[in-house]
Design a protein around this motif. Structure first.
Motif, PDB file in Angstrom:
ATOM      1  N   SER A 168      36.713  47.481  56.413  1.00 39.32           N
ATOM      2  CA  SER A 168      37.904  48.324  56.484  1.00 39.32           C
ATOM      3  C   SER A 168      38.914  47.692  57.432  1.00 39.32           C
ATOM      4  CB  SER A 168      37.548  49.725  56.988  1.00 39.32           C
ATOM      5  OG  SER A 168      37.215  49.710  58.371  1.00 39.32           O
ATOM      6  N   PHE A 169      40.153  48.172  57.351  1.00 43.97           N
ATOM      7  CA  PHE A 169      41.150  47.808  58.350  1.00 43.97           C
ATOM      8  C   PHE A 169      42.165  48.924  58.458  1.00 43.97           C
ATOM      9  CE2 PHE A 169      43.229  46.012  54.547  1.00 43.97           C
ATOM     10  CZ  PHE A 169      44.578  46.325  54.733  1.00 43.97           C
ATOM     11  N   LEU A 170      42.941  48.877  59.547  1.00 49.15           N
ATOM     12  CA  LEU A 170      43.918  49.920  59.849  1.00 49.15           C
ATOM     13  C   LEU A 170      45.330  49.378  59.690  1.00 49.15           C
ATOM     14  CD1 LEU A 170      44.730  52.714  61.049  1.00 49.15           C
ATOM     15  CD2 LEU A 170      44.404  51.720  63.321  1.00 49.15           C
ATOM     16  N   LEU A 171      46.190  50.168  59.071  1.00 48.55           N
ATOM     17  CA  LEU A 171      47.620  49.864  59.008  1.00 48.55           C
ATOM     18  C   LEU A 171      48.348  50.884  59.861  1.00 48.55           C
ATOM     19  CD1 LEU A 171      49.880  48.125  57.703  1.00 48.55           C
ATOM     20  CD2 LEU A 171      50.129  49.959  56.015  1.00 48.55           C
ATOM     21  N   GLY A 172      49.084  50.415  60.856  1.00 45.36           N
ATOM     22  CA  GLY A 172      49.766  51.328  61.758  1.00 45.36           C
ATOM     23  C   GLY A 172      51.093  50.789  62.239  1.00 45.36           C
ATOM     24  N   ASP A 173      51.623  51.419  63.306  1.00 46.76           N
ATOM     25  CA  ASP A 173      52.954  51.030  63.773  1.00 46.76           C
ATOM     26  C   ASP A 173      53.124  51.114  65.279  1.00 46.76           C
ATOM     27  OD1 ASP A 173      54.850  53.825  64.307  1.00 46.76           O
ATOM     28  OD2 ASP A 173      52.933  54.038  63.297  1.00 46.76           O
ATOM     29  N   THR A 174      52.059  51.440  66.018  1.00 49.32           N
ATOM     30  CA  THR A 174      52.203  51.655  67.455  1.00 49.32           C
ATOM     31  C   THR A 174      51.082  50.984  68.234  1.00 49.32           C
ATOM     32  OG1 THR A 174      50.890  53.683  67.452  1.00 49.32           O
ATOM     33  CG2 THR A 174      53.272  53.911  67.070  1.00 49.32           C
ATOM     34  N   GLU A 175      51.254  50.978  69.548  1.00 51.92           N
ATOM     35  CA  GLU A 175      50.213  50.449  70.421  1.00 51.92           C
ATOM     36  C   GLU A 175      48.949  51.291  70.321  1.00 51.92           C
ATOM     37  OE1 GLU A 175      49.693  48.837  75.014  1.00 51.92           O
ATOM     38  OE2 GLU A 175      51.448  50.046  74.469  1.00 51.92           O
ATOM     39  N   THR A 176      49.101  52.575  70.075  1.00 45.60           N
ATOM     40  CA  THR A 176      47.931  53.440  69.880  1.00 45.60           C
ATOM     41  C   THR A 176      47.091  52.949  68.711  1.00 45.60           C
ATOM     42  OG1 THR A 176      49.019  55.391  70.807  1.00 45.60           O
ATOM     43  CG2 THR A 176      47.160  55.785  69.341  1.00 45.60           C
ATOM     44  N   ASP A 177      47.741  52.572  67.622  1.00 46.78           N
ATOM     45  CA  ASP A 177      47.005  52.047  66.472  1.00 46.78           C
ATOM     46  C   ASP A 177      46.331  50.720  66.820  1.00 46.78           C
ATOM     47  OD1 ASP A 177      47.694  54.144  64.643  1.00 46.78           O
ATOM     48  OD2 ASP A 177      49.698  53.276  64.493  1.00 46.78           O
ATOM     49  N   ARG A 178      47.047  49.884  67.558  1.00 49.15           N
ATOM     50  CA  ARG A 178      46.464  48.596  67.982  1.00 49.15           C
ATOM     51  C   ARG A 178      45.213  48.832  68.793  1.00 49.15           C
ATOM     52  NH1 ARG A 178      44.297  44.427  68.261  1.00 49.15           N
ATOM     53  NH2 ARG A 178      45.135  42.381  68.782  1.00 49.15           N
ATOM     54  N   LYS A 179      45.261  49.756  69.748  1.00 51.12           N
ATOM     55  CA  LYS A 179      44.110  50.046  70.594  1.00 51.12           C
ATOM     56  C   LYS A 179      42.975  50.673  69.793  1.00 51.12           C
ATOM     57  CE  LYS A 179      46.644  50.636  74.949  1.00 51.12           C
ATOM     58  NZ  LYS A 179      47.060  51.612  75.991  1.00 51.12           N
ATOM     59  N   THR A 180      43.331  51.491  68.803  1.00 46.07           N
ATOM     60  CA  THR A 180      42.313  52.125  67.965  1.00 46.07           C
ATOM     61  C   THR A 180      41.516  51.085  67.200  1.00 46.07           C
ATOM     62  OG1 THR A 180      43.686  54.100  67.696  1.00 46.07           O
ATOM     63  CG2 THR A 180      41.921  53.773  66.085  1.00 46.07           C
ATOM     64  N   ALA A 181      42.219  50.146  66.598  1.00 46.13           N
ATOM     65  CA  ALA A 181      41.544  49.096  65.829  1.00 46.13           C
ATOM     66  C   ALA A 181      40.642  48.265  66.730  1.00 46.13           C
ATOM     67  CB  ALA A 181      42.580  48.211  65.139  1.00 46.13           C
ATOM     68  N   THR A 182      41.123  47.929  67.919  1.00 44.00           N
ATOM     69  CA  THR A 182      40.313  47.151  68.854  1.00 44.00           C
ATOM     70  C   THR A 182      39.049  47.918  69.227  1.00 44.00           C
ATOM     71  OG1 THR A 182      42.266  46.045  69.756  1.00 44.00           O
ATOM     72  CG2 THR A 182      40.278  46.054  71.125  1.00 44.00           C
ATOM     73  N   ALA A 183      39.205  49.212  69.503  1.00 46.25           N
ATOM     74  CA  ALA A 183      38.053  50.036  69.890  1.00 46.25           C
ATOM     75  C   ALA A 183      37.050  50.172  68.748  1.00 46.25           C
ATOM     76  CB  ALA A 183      38.524  51.412  70.340  1.00 46.25           C
ATOM     77  N   ALA A 184      37.556  50.203  67.512  1.00 42.93           N
ATOM     78  CA  ALA A 184      36.685  50.355  66.344  1.00 42.93           C
ATOM     79  C   ALA A 184      36.127  49.019  65.871  1.00 42.93           C
ATOM     80  CB  ALA A 184      37.449  51.027  65.211  1.00 42.93           C
ATOM     81  N   GLY A 185      36.651  47.919  66.398  1.00 42.82           N
ATOM     82  CA  GLY A 185      36.168  46.607  66.007  1.00 42.82           C
ATOM     83  C   GLY A 185      36.621  46.171  64.626  1.00 42.82           C
ATOM     84  N   VAL A 186      37.851  46.587  64.237  1.00 40.54           N
ATOM     85  CA  VAL A 186      38.364  46.227  62.914  1.00 40.54           C
ATOM     86  C   VAL A 186      39.719  45.534  63.055  1.00 40.54           C
ATOM     87  CG1 VAL A 186      37.171  48.135  61.786  1.00 40.54           C
ATOM     88  CG2 VAL A 186      39.532  48.463  62.595  1.00 40.54           C
ATOM     89  N   ARG A 187      40.160  44.923  61.968  1.00 40.77           N
ATOM     90  CA  ARG A 187      41.465  44.283  61.960  1.00 40.77           C
ATOM     91  C   ARG A 187      42.577  45.326  61.930  1.00 40.77           C
ATOM     92  NH1 ARG A 187      40.139  39.711  57.361  1.00 40.77           N
ATOM     93  NH2 ARG A 187      39.511  38.025  58.782  1.00 40.77           N
ATOM     94  N   ILE A 188      43.738  44.910  62.446  1.00 43.00           N
ATOM     95  CA  ILE A 188      44.909  45.782  62.460  1.00 43.00           C
ATOM     96  C   ILE A 188      46.097  45.052  61.847  1.00 43.00           C
ATOM     97  CG2 ILE A 188      45.392  45.063  64.842  1.00 43.00           C
ATOM     98  CD1 ILE A 188      46.368  48.485  63.392  1.00 43.00           C
ATOM     99  N   ALA A 189      46.752  45.705  60.921  1.00 49.96           N
ATOM    100  CA  ALA A 189      48.036  45.239  60.402  1.00 49.96           C
ATOM    101  C   ALA A 189      49.081  46.244  60.863  1.00 49.96           C
ATOM    102  CB  ALA A 189      48.015  45.145  58.880  1.00 49.96           C
ATOM    103  N   LEU A 190      50.202  45.754  61.357  1.00 50.58           N
ATOM    104  CA  LEU A 190      51.283  46.621  61.788  1.00 50.58           C
ATOM    105  C   LEU A 190      52.491  46.424  60.887  1.00 50.58           C
ATOM    106  CD1 LEU A 190      51.059  46.166  65.669  1.00 50.58           C
ATOM    107  CD2 LEU A 190      50.212  48.093  64.316  1.00 50.58           C
ATOM    108  N   VAL A 191      53.272  47.488  60.741  1.00 52.43           N
ATOM    109  CA  VAL A 191      54.472  47.407  59.904  1.00 52.43           C
ATOM    110  C   VAL A 191      55.649  46.936  60.744  1.00 52.43           C
ATOM    111  CG1 VAL A 191      53.642  49.174  58.316  1.00 52.43           C
ATOM    112  CG2 VAL A 191      55.063  49.851  60.257  1.00 52.43           C
TER     113      VAL A 191
END
Length: 239
Positions: A168-191
């Motif tokens: 899985s991976f997360l698509l987000g737009d904020t630092e909160t999303d970045r931190k969430t992905a790091t905590a969950a151990g998944v990749r993050i794509a930002l818009v």
């Protein structure tokens, strides 16, 4: 089998800033303070939530104007009530969202929402925008006792969509999303078209997309694509 794409909502799928600002301004206007926030200049504040908007507005009140103690606590539920009744007046999906979601689903990916918007409001907004049914799961700010960037809401969203966090991976737009992905151990794509624009690259995401047209190919690269096996095709012909 393909994986799970988890989406933030505000600032990622839709620009909700104007309706959020209007809700905050309704509280200020009820106190005779006028519209203290600007829907364009203060868009980034809107994506930090209702309390952040109220604090920002109260911070602009002249010192000779006395506010009653607990004004924020009084106004927060009023803000939510106003917003719930006017949730999609100005809100619009970002260009290409619907086509990208349909392509992701066609490619076999599971789709889920993990947002810090209260679940009921998120449900209402997604339905009014006409995209709720394509998502297999929705986890809001109050679905669990914790919210992002705690990784548990993310994991719950993936599990509710019958996916695996490792795929899985997360698509987000904020630092909160970045931190969430790091905590969950998944990749993050930002818009790169959200409240911060391309400046969000400062968070060093695994990918930055400039338009939703780019998302399906990114998902194929990171998660693969479902390919029907011969027995699947045979089974589809059985009645």
């Amino acid at each position: 089998m393909a994986g799970t794409v988890v989406f933030d909502l505000d600032g990622t799928l839709a620009d909700t800033s104007a309706d959020l600002i209007a809700a905050a301004n309704s509280c200020f206007e009820a106190r005779g303070l006028g519209p203290l926030l600007d829907p364009v200049a203060d868009a980034l504040i809107a994506f930090h939530g209702g309390r952040a908007m109220l604090r920002a507005g109260y911070g602009r009140v002249p010192q000779d104007v006395l506010l009653p103690p607990g004004a924020e606590e009084e106004d927060y539920p009023r803000l939510l009530d106003f917003y719930g009744s006017n949730i999609a007046v100005h809100t619009r999906l970002y260009p290409g969202v619907e086509a990208a979601l349909e392509q992701l689903a066609s490619d076999g990916h599971r789709l889920a929402i993990c947002t810090n918007k209260p679940e009921g409001l998120a449900e209402s907004l997604l339905r009014q925008l006409g995209i709720r049914d394509i998502f297999a799961a929705l986890i809001g700010a109050d679905t669990l006792p914790v919210r992002k960037p705690d990784p548990r809401p993310y994991r719950a969203a993936v599990a509710a969509a019958n996916g695996e966090v490792s795929a899985s991976f997360l698509l987000g737009d904020t630092e909160t999303d970045r931190k969430t992905a790091t905590a969950a151990g998944v990749r993050i794509a930002l818009v790169g078209f959200g409240p911060e624009g391309a400046a969000i690259s400062r968070l060093t995401p695994d990918a930055l997309i400039g338009h939703y047209d780019e998302l399906p190919e990114l998902a194929r690269s990171w998660l693969g694509k479902y390919e029907a096996l011969p027995h699947d095709l045979q089974a589809s012909r059985e009645y």
